[in-house]
Design a protein around this motif. Structure first.
Motif, mmCIF file in Angstrom:
data_model
loop_
_atom_site.group_PDB
_atom_site.id
_atom_site.type_symbol
_atom_site.label_atom_id
_atom_site.label_comp_id
_atom_site.label_asym_id
_atom_site.label_seq_id
_atom_site.Cartn_x
_atom_site.Cartn_y
_atom_site.Cartn_z
ATOM 1 N N GLN A 122 23.474 56.059 60.653
ATOM 2 C CA GLN A 122 23.324 54.623 60.440
ATOM 3 C C GLN A 122 23.968 54.182 59.121
ATOM 4 O OE1 GLN A 122 21.019 56.730 61.488
ATOM 5 N NE2 GLN A 122 19.647 55.804 62.995
ATOM 6 N N HIS A 123 23.802 54.982 58.081
ATOM 7 C CA HIS A 123 24.372 54.610 56.783
ATOM 8 C C HIS A 123 25.889 54.765 56.778
ATOM 9 C CE1 HIS A 123 20.914 53.659 54.189
ATOM 10 N NE2 HIS A 123 20.239 54.414 55.045
ATOM 11 N N ALA A 124 26.409 55.729 57.505
ATOM 12 C CA ALA A 124 27.869 55.860 57.597
ATOM 13 C C ALA A 124 28.478 54.619 58.244
ATOM 14 C CB ALA A 124 28.231 57.110 58.401
ATOM 15 N N VAL A 125 27.849 54.119 59.308
ATOM 16 C CA VAL A 125 28.342 52.907 59.964
ATOM 17 C C VAL A 125 28.143 51.694 59.049
ATOM 18 C CG1 VAL A 125 28.019 51.351 61.931
ATOM 19 C CG2 VAL A 125 27.961 53.830 62.279
ATOM 20 N N LEU A 126 26.970 51.587 58.444
ATOM 21 C CA LEU A 126 26.645 50.441 57.602
ATOM 22 C C LEU A 126 27.601 50.313 56.418
ATOM 23 C CD1 LEU A 126 24.641 48.134 56.975
ATOM 24 C CD2 LEU A 126 23.265 49.806 55.721
ATOM 25 N N HIS A 127 28.029 51.439 55.866
ATOM 26 C CA HIS A 127 28.878 51.412 54.677
ATOM 27 C C HIS A 127 30.373 51.484 55.007
ATOM 28 C CE1 HIS A 127 24.968 52.258 52.848
ATOM 29 N NE2 HIS A 127 25.489 51.800 51.721
ATOM 30 N N GLY A 128 30.702 51.436 56.295
ATOM 31 C CA GLY A 128 32.108 51.356 56.671
ATOM 32 C C GLY A 128 32.884 52.650 56.503
ATOM 33 N N PRO A 158 36.172 51.674 65.192
ATOM 34 C CA PRO A 158 35.867 50.324 64.708
ATOM 35 C C PRO A 158 34.682 49.655 65.406
ATOM 36 C CG PRO A 158 38.232 50.594 64.938
ATOM 37 C CD PRO A 158 37.616 51.822 65.528
ATOM 38 N N ALA A 159 34.450 49.969 66.676
ATOM 39 C CA ALA A 159 33.359 49.318 67.412
ATOM 40 C C ALA A 159 32.154 50.230 67.607
ATOM 41 C CB ALA A 159 33.861 48.825 68.765
ATOM 42 N N ASP A 160 32.133 51.387 66.953
ATOM 43 C CA ASP A 160 31.035 52.335 67.143
ATOM 44 C C ASP A 160 29.691 51.741 66.748
ATOM 45 O OD1 ASP A 160 31.930 54.700 68.277
ATOM 46 O OD2 ASP A 160 32.466 55.629 66.360
ATOM 47 N N ILE A 205 16.059 53.491 58.084
ATOM 48 C CA ILE A 205 16.293 52.046 58.145
ATOM 49 C C ILE A 205 14.987 51.344 58.516
ATOM 50 C CG2 ILE A 205 17.577 50.207 59.287
ATOM 51 C CD1 ILE A 205 19.387 51.919 57.633
ATOM 52 N N THR A 206 14.580 50.374 57.712
ATOM 53 C CA THR A 206 13.350 49.640 57.979
ATOM 54 C C THR A 206 13.661 48.329 58.702
ATOM 55 O OG1 THR A 206 13.387 48.364 55.919
ATOM 56 C CG2 THR A 206 12.406 50.575 55.833
ATOM 57 N N VAL A 207 12.613 47.674 59.165
ATOM 58 C CA VAL A 207 12.778 46.374 59.812
ATOM 59 C C VAL A 207 13.407 45.376 58.842
ATOM 60 C CG1 VAL A 207 11.553 44.406 60.812
ATOM 61 C CG2 VAL A 207 10.915 46.741 61.463
ATOM 62 N N ASP A 208 12.966 45.403 57.604
ATOM 63 C CA ASP A 208 13.532 44.475 56.618
ATOM 64 C C ASP A 208 15.006 44.775 56.368
ATOM 65 O OD1 ASP A 208 11.226 43.023 56.297
ATOM 66 O OD2 ASP A 208 10.509 44.192 54.583
ATOM 67 N N ASP A 209 15.370 46.071 56.348
ATOM 68 C CA ASP A 209 16.780 46.436 56.167
ATOM 69 C C ASP A 209 17.646 45.861 57.280
ATOM 70 O OD1 ASP A 209 16.196 47.988 53.907
ATOM 71 O OD2 ASP A 209 15.894 49.816 55.104
ATOM 72 N N ALA A 210 17.077 45.741 58.476
ATOM 73 C CA ALA A 210 17.846 45.341 59.655
ATOM 74 C C ALA A 210 17.952 43.829 59.832
ATOM 75 C CB ALA A 210 17.218 45.953 60.907
ATOM 76 N N ARG A 211 17.296 43.053 58.992
ATOM 77 C CA ARG A 211 17.373 41.596 59.125
ATOM 78 C C ARG A 211 18.770 41.109 58.761
ATOM 79 N NH1 ARG A 211 12.397 39.851 60.249
ATOM 80 N NH2 ARG A 211 10.624 41.060 59.444
ATOM 81 N N VAL A 221 27.917 41.687 58.457
ATOM 82 C CA VAL A 221 27.023 41.428 59.594
ATOM 83 C C VAL A 221 27.365 42.365 60.754
ATOM 84 C CG1 VAL A 221 26.340 39.716 61.319
ATOM 85 C CG2 VAL A 221 26.629 39.040 58.926
ATOM 86 N N ASP A 222 28.653 42.524 61.027
ATOM 87 C CA ASP A 222 29.097 43.414 62.111
ATOM 88 C C ASP A 222 28.629 44.846 61.875
ATOM 89 O OD1 ASP A 222 30.886 44.274 64.390
ATOM 90 O OD2 ASP A 222 31.870 45.313 62.726
ATOM 91 N N ARG A 223 28.819 45.348 60.665
ATOM 92 C CA ARG A 223 28.402 46.718 60.361
ATOM 93 C C ARG A 223 26.897 46.894 60.489
ATOM 94 N NH1 ARG A 223 31.912 47.874 54.839
ATOM 95 N NH2 ARG A 223 33.974 48.128 55.826
ATOM 96 N N LEU A 224 26.138 45.899 60.024
ATOM 97 C CA LEU A 224 24.680 45.992 60.099
ATOM 98 C C LEU A 224 24.209 46.055 61.550
ATOM 99 C CD1 LEU A 224 21.915 45.924 58.709
ATOM 100 C CD2 LEU A 224 22.009 43.429 58.839
ATOM 101 N N ILE A 225 24.754 45.188 62.382
ATOM 102 C CA ILE A 225 24.326 45.165 63.790
ATOM 103 C C ILE A 225 24.684 46.482 64.479
ATOM 104 C CG2 ILE A 225 24.751 44.062 66.027
ATOM 105 C CD1 ILE A 225 25.041 41.413 64.466
ATOM 106 N N ARG A 226 25.891 46.992 64.217
ATOM 107 C CA ARG A 226 26.284 48.268 64.845
ATOM 108 C C ARG A 226 25.465 49.434 64.282
ATOM 109 N NH1 ARG A 226 30.949 50.013 63.688
ATOM 110 N NH2 ARG A 226 31.638 48.485 62.123
ATOM 111 N N ALA A 227 25.152 49.382 62.992
ATOM 112 C CA ALA A 227 24.368 50.464 62.385
ATOM 113 C C ALA A 227 22.953 50.514 62.949
ATOM 114 C CB ALA A 227 24.303 50.290 60.868
ATOM 115 N N CYS A 228 22.414 49.360 63.337
ATOM 116 C CA CYS A 228 21.027 49.286 63.822
ATOM 117 C C CYS A 228 20.936 49.283 65.340
ATOM 118 C CB CYS A 228 20.348 48.058 63.256
ATOM 119 S SG CYS A 228 20.205 48.085 61.453
ATOM 120 N N SER A 229 22.029 49.636 66.016
ATOM 121 C CA SER A 229 22.024 49.676 67.482
ATOM 122 C C SER A 229 22.136 51.112 67.976
ATOM 123 C CB SER A 229 23.220 48.862 68.032
ATOM 124 O OG SER A 229 23.127 47.517 67.610
ATOM 125 N N PRO A 230 21.243 51.597 68.792
ATOM 126 C CA PRO A 230 20.058 50.890 69.283
ATOM 127 C C PRO A 230 18.973 50.845 68.209
ATOM 128 C CG PRO A 230 20.059 53.125 70.097
ATOM 129 C CD PRO A 230 21.344 52.956 69.347
#
Length: 230
Positions: A122-128, A158-160, A205-211, A221-230
């Motif tokens: 999740q952090h690898a995706v979140l941080h690009g 890019p879309a992972d 990743i917490t609920v607050d982190d995912a807001r 925003v794109d990275r956050l949504i992909r990092a928290c999916s599912p």
């Protein structure tokens, strides 16, 4: 080698299958988290690792804590040479780490020392990150800090989503884990200490982190949504 495999979610299944199929190793038992409530009926369900172990006729150990005396006594009786670990989900006390003579070997889904912790993908995706991977290392008391046996790399597309990336790493990591255990048994593989530089942490990743902060740049925003999916 005689193995006791520790793991819990679906992510661990490719590795467990690879070791069950290996002609070189015997999976004498698995260690997994206790059955948990799930679904609308909140019924207790076994973990995916427990279900596969039951299908394979392998003994299942479900300690509430890995330091429970009953669990440690049973582990000593099984007498594993080595204990491979993939996403077990609980801390291992020194009393457990000391039992197998060749240690506990963890498959971690990052290129250590980057992203030590519970949510490396999740952090690898979140941080690009453009490149990530998986590493096998010998577990020590400090979190994800043990010496490394081997790595595999994986491009972050890019879309992972985290789920898609983790699924690929679980498959390539299974081969890495099996090869690592082969090398440990042969005496041809030695673990190398992690460098002191480049350490980064990947807490859960917490609920607050995912807001979503909709005022943030679109890339964030794109990275956050992909990092928290599912």
């Amino acid at each position: 080698m005689r193995l006791v495999f520790a793991g819990t979610p679906e992510t661990a299944l490719p590795s467990l299958r690879a070791l069950l199929d290996s002609p070189r190793h015997e999976v004498a038992a698995v260690v997994t988290r206790p059955d948990a409530q799930s679904g609308r009926g909140r019924k207790f369900q076994p973990s995916p690792v427990a279900e596969l172990a039951e299908e394979a006729g392998v003994e299942i150990l479900r300690p509430a804590r890995a330091g429970d005396p009953e669990f440690l006594d049973r582990l000593r009786l099984i007498a594993p040479d080595c204990c491979p670990v993939v996403a077990y989900g609980a801390l291992l006390p020194q009393s457990a780490l000391d039992i197998p003579p060749r240690g506990w070997v963890n498959l971690h889904f990052s290129l250590l020392p980057a992203w030590r912790g519970a949510a490396p993908v999740q952090h690898a995706v979140l941080h690009g990150d453009e490149i990530t991977g998986a590493a096998t290392f010998r577990i020590v008391r400090e979190l994800d800090a043990g010496p490394v046996y081997g790595v595999v790399t994986e491009e972050v597309r890019p879309a992972d989503t985290s789920g898609e990336l983790l699924a690929r790493l679980a498959e390539s990591g299974a081969g890495l884990l099996a090869a690592t255990l082969d090398g440990i048994e042969d005496g041809t593989l030695e673990a190398v200490p992690q460098p002191a530089e480049g350490v980064s942490l990947a807490p859960k990743i917490t609920v607050d982190d995912a807001r979503v902060d909709w005022s943030a740049p679109a890339m964030r925003v794109d990275r956050l949504i992909r990092a928290c999916s599912p």
